[in-house]
Design a protein around this motif. Structure first.
Motif, PDB file in Angstrom:
ATOM      1  N   GLU A  16      -4.766  -4.287  17.447  1.00 19.32           N
ATOM      2  CA  GLU A  16      -3.619  -4.858  16.753  1.00 19.32           C
ATOM      3  C   GLU A  16      -2.313  -4.368  17.394  1.00 19.32           C
ATOM      4  N   THR A  17      -1.331  -5.231  17.417  1.00 20.02           N
ATOM      5  CA  THR A  17       0.007  -4.812  17.828  1.00 20.02           C
ATOM      6  C   THR A  17       0.630  -4.011  16.695  1.00 20.02           C
ATOM      7  N   VAL A  18       1.069  -2.818  16.998  1.00 19.77           N
ATOM      8  CA  VAL A  18       1.593  -1.930  15.964  1.00 19.77           C
ATOM      9  C   VAL A  18       2.846  -2.528  15.326  1.00 19.77           C
ATOM     10  N   ILE A  19       2.855  -2.542  14.010  1.00 17.19           N
ATOM     11  CA  ILE A  19       4.021  -3.013  13.265  1.00 17.19           C
ATOM     12  C   ILE A  19       4.971  -1.838  13.076  1.00 17.19           C
ATOM     13  N   GLU A  20       6.111  -1.949  13.693  1.00 15.64           N
ATOM     14  CA  GLU A  20       7.104  -0.893  13.564  1.00 15.64           C
ATOM     15  C   GLU A  20       7.829  -1.049  12.230  1.00 15.64           C
ATOM     16  N   GLU A  21       7.854   0.019  11.477  1.00 18.05           N
ATOM     17  CA  GLU A  21       8.503  -0.011  10.165  1.00 18.05           C
ATOM     18  C   GLU A  21       9.928   0.505  10.269  1.00 18.05           C
ATOM     19  N   LEU A  29       0.819  -1.211   0.000  1.00  9.83           N
ATOM     20  CA  LEU A  29       0.000   0.000   0.000  1.00  9.83           C
ATOM     21  C   LEU A  29       0.857   1.267   0.000  1.00  9.83           C
ATOM     22  N   LYS A  30       2.057   1.181   0.526  1.00  9.55           N
ATOM     23  CA  LYS A  30       2.961   2.326   0.450  1.00  9.55           C
ATOM     24  C   LYS A  30       3.396   2.564  -0.995  1.00  9.55           C
ATOM     25  N   VAL A  54     -16.430  -2.318   1.488  1.00  6.01           N
ATOM     26  CA  VAL A  54     -16.717  -0.884   1.560  1.00  6.01           C
ATOM     27  C   VAL A  54     -15.647  -0.180   2.380  1.00  6.01           C
ATOM     28  N   GLU A  55     -15.313  -0.767   3.526  1.00  2.00           N
ATOM     29  CA  GLU A  55     -14.311  -0.156   4.405  1.00  2.00           C
ATOM     30  C   GLU A  55     -12.916  -0.198   3.766  1.00  2.00           C
ATOM     31  N   LEU A  56     -12.605  -1.264   3.056  1.00  6.31           N
ATOM     32  CA  LEU A  56     -11.309  -1.357   2.394  1.00  6.31           C
ATOM     33  C   LEU A  56     -11.200  -0.320   1.275  1.00  6.31           C
ATOM     34  N   GLU A  57     -12.292  -0.129   0.561  1.00  5.81           N
ATOM     35  CA  GLU A  57     -12.307   0.875  -0.497  1.00  5.81           C
ATOM     36  C   GLU A  57     -12.055   2.267   0.066  1.00  5.81           C
ATOM     37  N   ILE A  58     -12.648   2.555   1.229  1.00  3.53           N
ATOM     38  CA  ILE A  58     -12.423   3.843   1.891  1.00  3.53           C
ATOM     39  C   ILE A  58     -10.957   3.975   2.289  1.00  3.53           C
ATOM     40  N   ALA A  59     -10.388   2.900   2.843  1.00  6.09           N
ATOM     41  CA  ALA A  59      -8.982   2.926   3.261  1.00  6.09           C
ATOM     42  C   ALA A  59      -8.058   3.164   2.071  1.00  6.09           C
ATOM     43  N   PHE A  60      -8.322   2.486   0.955  1.00  9.79           N
ATOM     44  CA  PHE A  60      -7.505   2.684  -0.249  1.00  9.79           C
ATOM     45  C   PHE A  60      -7.569   4.139  -0.708  1.00  9.79           C
ATOM     46  N   SER A  61      -8.766   4.691  -0.701  1.00 12.88           N
ATOM     47  CA  SER A  61      -8.937   6.072  -1.144  1.00 12.88           C
ATOM     48  C   SER A  61      -8.169   7.040  -0.247  1.00 12.88           C
ATOM     49  N   GLN A  62      -8.236   6.814   1.062  1.00  8.82           N
ATOM     50  CA  GLN A  62      -7.524   7.679   2.000  1.00  8.82           C
ATOM     51  C   GLN A  62      -6.007   7.554   1.827  1.00  8.82           C
ATOM     52  N   ILE A  63      -5.539   6.328   1.639  1.00  7.29           N
ATOM     53  CA  ILE A  63      -4.103   6.102   1.447  1.00  7.29           C
ATOM     54  C   ILE A  63      -3.631   6.766   0.161  1.00  7.29           C
ATOM     55  N   TRP A  64      -4.413   6.658  -0.887  1.00 13.44           N
ATOM     56  CA  TRP A  64      -4.065   7.299  -2.155  1.00 13.44           C
ATOM     57  C   TRP A  64      -3.909   8.817  -1.981  1.00 13.44           C
ATOM     58  N   ASP A  65      -4.772   9.370  -1.155  1.00  9.62           N
ATOM     59  CA  ASP A  65      -4.747  10.818  -0.943  1.00  9.62           C
ATOM     60  C   ASP A  65      -3.760  11.254   0.129  1.00  9.62           C
ATOM     61  N   GLY A  66      -2.970  10.306   0.675  1.00  5.56           N
ATOM     62  CA  GLY A  66      -1.888  10.698   1.571  1.00  5.56           C
ATOM     63  C   GLY A  66      -1.943  10.176   2.985  1.00  5.56           C
ATOM     64  N   ASP A 100      -1.565   7.739   6.195  1.00  9.34           N
ATOM     65  CA  ASP A 100      -0.526   6.766   6.523  1.00  9.34           C
ATOM     66  C   ASP A 100      -1.039   5.346   6.283  1.00  9.34           C
ATOM     67  N   ALA A 101      -0.318   4.587   5.478  1.00  7.87           N
ATOM     68  CA  ALA A 101      -0.755   3.235   5.114  1.00  7.87           C
ATOM     69  C   ALA A 101      -0.813   2.323   6.332  1.00  7.87           C
ATOM     70  N   ASN A 102       0.173   2.427   7.208  1.00  4.78           N
ATOM     71  CA  ASN A 102       0.222   1.591   8.407  1.00  4.78           C
ATOM     72  C   ASN A 102      -0.988   1.867   9.292  1.00  4.78           C
ATOM     73  N   ASP A 103      -1.243   3.130   9.582  1.00  5.67           N
ATOM     74  CA  ASP A 103      -2.365   3.499  10.449  1.00  5.67           C
ATOM     75  C   ASP A 103      -3.706   3.104   9.840  1.00  5.67           C
ATOM     76  N   SER A 104      -3.864   3.343   8.555  1.00  7.25           N
ATOM     77  CA  SER A 104      -5.139   3.047   7.890  1.00  7.25           C
ATOM     78  C   SER A 104      -5.438   1.559   7.895  1.00  7.25           C
ATOM     79  N   LEU A 105      -4.424   0.760   7.581  1.00 12.02           N
ATOM     80  CA  LEU A 105      -4.632  -0.682   7.526  1.00 12.02           C
ATOM     81  C   LEU A 105      -4.866  -1.252   8.926  1.00 12.02           C
ATOM     82  N   ARG A 106      -4.163  -0.730   9.915  1.00 13.80           N
ATOM     83  CA  ARG A 106      -4.367  -1.195  11.291  1.00 13.80           C
ATOM     84  C   ARG A 106      -5.784  -0.868  11.767  1.00 13.80           C
ATOM     85  N   GLY A 107      -6.243   0.340  11.475  1.00 11.89           N
ATOM     86  CA  GLY A 107      -7.598   0.718  11.864  1.00 11.89           C
ATOM     87  C   GLY A 107      -8.653  -0.160  11.210  1.00 11.89           C
TER      88      GLY A 107
END
Length: 525
Positions: free
Chosen positions: A492-497, A304-305, A455-467, A469-476
Motif C-alpha cells: 500500500e502507498t502510505v497515507i501521510e497524516e 480507528l484513531k 479474524v485479522e481485523l479483530e486482531i487489528a482492532f485489539s492492537q489499536i485499542w491497546d495503543g 498505531d492505527a495507520n500502520d495496523s490498518l495498512r498491514g
C-alpha cells in the motif's frame, strides 16, 4: 442410531398422535404403522438440513404445516456445524437421501455456489417477494448479480441503553429548567411591579405556582403530559454520535451503582466493526467482487484513531471483557450504554420476568463517530439455499419460499431469531429497531479469498485499542488481505497524516506592551 432410523424418528414425531390413534384401531405395532405411514404413501419427500438446535421445534411445525397444505413430506435434519458444507457435498454425492435444501450463513455462499451446492433462485419467484426484504438481505443473497438463496433471519448490532437512567436525567433537566423559568418570571415581576406591599391583616397571599395542576385537570392527565415531555427529552438525549456520549458523560451525575457510561466488548469484531464499517470496502455492496477493495483509507484511519482515543475515557481491559459480562453488568445497572446483538432482547425480557432486571431499556441506532465520520454495523444473514444436486429443486424452492415468507410470524417467539424481512409484528419495538439497523448494515462478504479477514481485523482492532498505531495496523491488514486477493505481494502507498495544528500563544513582555500602548496613544501608568 442409523441415518434411516434417525430420519424415521424425526418424521414420526410430527404425526405421532395419528399413529397412536391408528394403532388402537388396527392392532398393528407402532413400528409397523410408522413404516406404512411414512414410506408407503406416494408422497414427495424433501430433506432439509440445518445446524442450530434452537430451530428444531419450529422447523418441525413448519414441515407439518407445509405438508398439510401441499401433501409433501418435509424432513428436517439436524447436522453438525463442523465441516457443514463438506458434509452436504458428501451427502449430495453418496447418500440415498441427500439434502434438497439447507440453511447457511451468507458469507459461505460463494463457496457453496462454486461447489455446485447452491442453485440460482427462480427469477420470477424472487421478483414477487424481493421488495419484502431490506437492502442488506437482498445483497446478502446476491452473488455475481444472481440470487442464490432466500433470506431467513439475521444478526446485527445496535446501541442498547438504560432507559430508566435517561428518563431520570430527563426529569431532572426539565425540573431544573422549570425552576429557572419560575425564578426568571419572579424577578421580571419584581422589576416591573416592585415588592408587594404588606396587607393590613399582615398576612401575605399564597404565591401562585405555575407548575401547580390547573383547576379541574385530572392528576392522571398531568402525569401523561409530564411523561410526554420526558419521552421527548429522552429522544433528544439519545446519542447520534460518539461525541454526544462523551458530552453526556461529562454532564451526567451517575447513580452510585453505575460503573461505566459506555462499555462494550472491544474484543469481538461484531461489536466493534461499526466504528470503521462505513469506510472499509470488502468486495463491494454484495461482498462478492475482489476488484472492489478499499480497506486502507484516510477515513477508516481517522475512525480507528477516535476508537483508540476512547480507551482514555472508557478504560476497558481486553483481557477481562466479554459480551456476556457486559450484558450482565448492564442488567445490574452498572452500564448506561453498550453495543448488543438481537439476543439481548430475549435475555433482558426473561430477566425482567424473573426479577433479575429492574430497569427499562431501549435499542437505538449505533452512533456515528461525529458529524463528519459515519458508522455502519456488520450483519450476517442466514439464508435457505436450494442444493444444486437436488432432483426436486422446484419443490424445494417452494418450501423455502413458504418458510421465509409465509411462516415467519412465530419465528422469533419459538427460536429467538429475527426474520430478515419486513412486516413481522414482534410485539416489541426494540426488535423493530434492530430491523432498522439491519436495513442499513454491511452484509458479511462472501469471497473465499477474504474468509480470514474478520479474524485479522479483530486482531487489528485489539492492537489499536491497546495503543498500536492505527495507520500502520490498518495498512498491514490491507496488504495481507490484498496479497491474498491478488495472489502476489501487495504494498500500500502510505497515507501521510496531517499533524494536528497546535494553536501557538504569543507572549509579549512588559516592554513590548509599553511600546504598543505608546503607539496607540494610551501608555499605561
Amino acid at each position: 442410531m442409523g441415518l434411516k432410523k434417525r430420519l424415521l424418528t424425526i418424521a414420526a414425531i410430527a404425526c405421532v398422535a395419528a399413529v397412536v390413534a391408528a394403532v388402537g384401531l388396527s392392532g398393528k405395532t407402532i413400528s409397523q404403522e410408522q413404516e406404512e405411514t411414512i414410506f408407503t404413501r406416494n408422497k414427495d419427500t424433501l430433506y432439509f438440513w440445518y445446524t442450530d438446535e434452537a430451530l428444531t421445534d419450529y422447523l418441525g411445525s413448519a414441515a407439518v404445516a407445509y405438508g398439510e397444505e401441499n401433501d409433501v413430506r418435509v424432513i428436517p435434519v439436524l447436522a453438525s456445524g463442523l465441516e457443514y458444507l463438506e458434509e452436504i457435498n458428501k451427502a449430495s454425492i453418496q447418500s440415498e437421501n441427500p439434502p434438497d435444501l439447507y440453511i447457511i450463513s451468507n458469507d459461505s455462499l460463494e463457496k457453496a455456489f462454486l461447489a455446485g451446492l447452491a442453485a440460482r433462485v427462480d427469477g420470477e419467484s424472487w421478483e414477487e417477494i424481493k421488495e419484502e426484504y431490506p437492502d442488506a438481505a437482498r445483497l446478502a443473497v446476491t452473488y455475481k448479480n444472481k440470487t442464490i438463496g432466500y433470506p431467513f433471519y439475521f444478526e446485527t448490532s445496535s446501541l442498547l441503553y438504560n432507559r430508566t437512567y435517561l428518563e431520570e436525567f430527563a426529569k431532572s433537566q426539565i425540573e431544573a429548567e422549570r425552576d429557572a423559568a419560575e425564578g426568571e418570571a419572579a424577578m421580571a415581576q419584581l422589576e416591573e411591579n416592585g415588592p408587594e406591599e404588606m396587607p393590613e391583616d399582615g398576612e401575605m397571599p399564597e404565591a401562585e405556582n405555575p407548575a401547580d395542576m390547573p383547576e379541574g385537570n385530572a392528576e392522571g392527565q398531568l402525569d401523561e403530559e409530564i411523561q410526554a415531555l420526558v419521552d421527548e427529552r429522552v429522544k433528544e438525549l439519545l446519542p447520534s454520535t460518539i461525541d454526544d456520549i462523551l458530552e453526556f458523560a461529562n454532564e451526567y451525575n451517575a447513580p452510585e451503582q453505575v460503573e461505566a457510561i459506555f462499555k462494550w466488548d472491544v474484543t469481538d469484531i461484531f461489536y466493534n466493526y461499526f466504528f470503521a464499517g462505513n469506510y472499509m470496502i470488502v468486495g463491494g455492496a454484495a461482498g462478492d467482487n475482489t476488484a472492489n477493495m478499499n480497506i486502507y483509507n484516510k477515513d477508516a484511519i481517522d475512525c480507528l484513531k477516535v476508537y483508540q482515543d476512547l480507551n482514555q475515557f472508557f478504560s476497558i481491559d481486553t483481557k477481562e471483557i466479554s459480551y456476556e459480562k457486559v450484558l450482565n453488568d448492564f442488567m445490574e445497572g452498572k452500564i448506561v450504554y453498550t453495543v448488543a446483538t438481537t439476543d439481548a432482547v430475549e435475555k433482558l425480557e426473561d430477566a425482567k420476568e424473573s426479577g433479575d432486571f429492574s430497569y427499562e431499556y431501549g435499542i437505538a441506532p449505533v452512533p456515528d463517530i461525529n458529524e463528519e465520520l459515519l458508522t455502519r454495523s456488520l450483519s450476517v444473514t442466514n439464508c435457505i439455499v436450494i442444493n444444486g444436486y437436488s432432483e426436486k429443486q422446484e419443490l424445494a424452492e417452494d418450501f423455502a419460499k413458504f418458510l421465509t415468507c409465509g411462516y415467519t410470524d412465530t419465528l422469533y417467539s419459538r427460536t429467538g431469531k429475527v426474520a430478515a424481512r419486513y412486516g413481522v409484528d414482534y410485539g416489541n419495538i426494540n426488535l423493530q429497531e434492530f430491523v432498522n439497523e439491519y436495513e442499513i448494515s454491511v452484509p458479511m462478504p462472501k469471497m473465499v479469498e477474504t474468509s480470514n479477514f474478520w479474524v485479522e481485523l479483530e486482531i487489528a482492532f485489539s492492537q489499536i485499542w491497546d495503543g498500536a498505531d492505527a495507520n500502520d495496523s490498518l495498512r498491514g491488514l490491507s496488504e495481507q488481505i490484498m496479497t491474498q486477493v491478488t495472489g502476489e505481494p501487495y504494498t500500500e502507498t502510505v497515507i501521510e497524516e496531517e499533524e494536528e495544528a497546535v494553536e501557538e500563544v504569543e507572549y509579549l513582555d512588559e516592554e513590548e506592551l509599553r511600546r504598543e500602548a505608546q503607539e496607540e496613544g494610551d501608555e499605561p501608568e
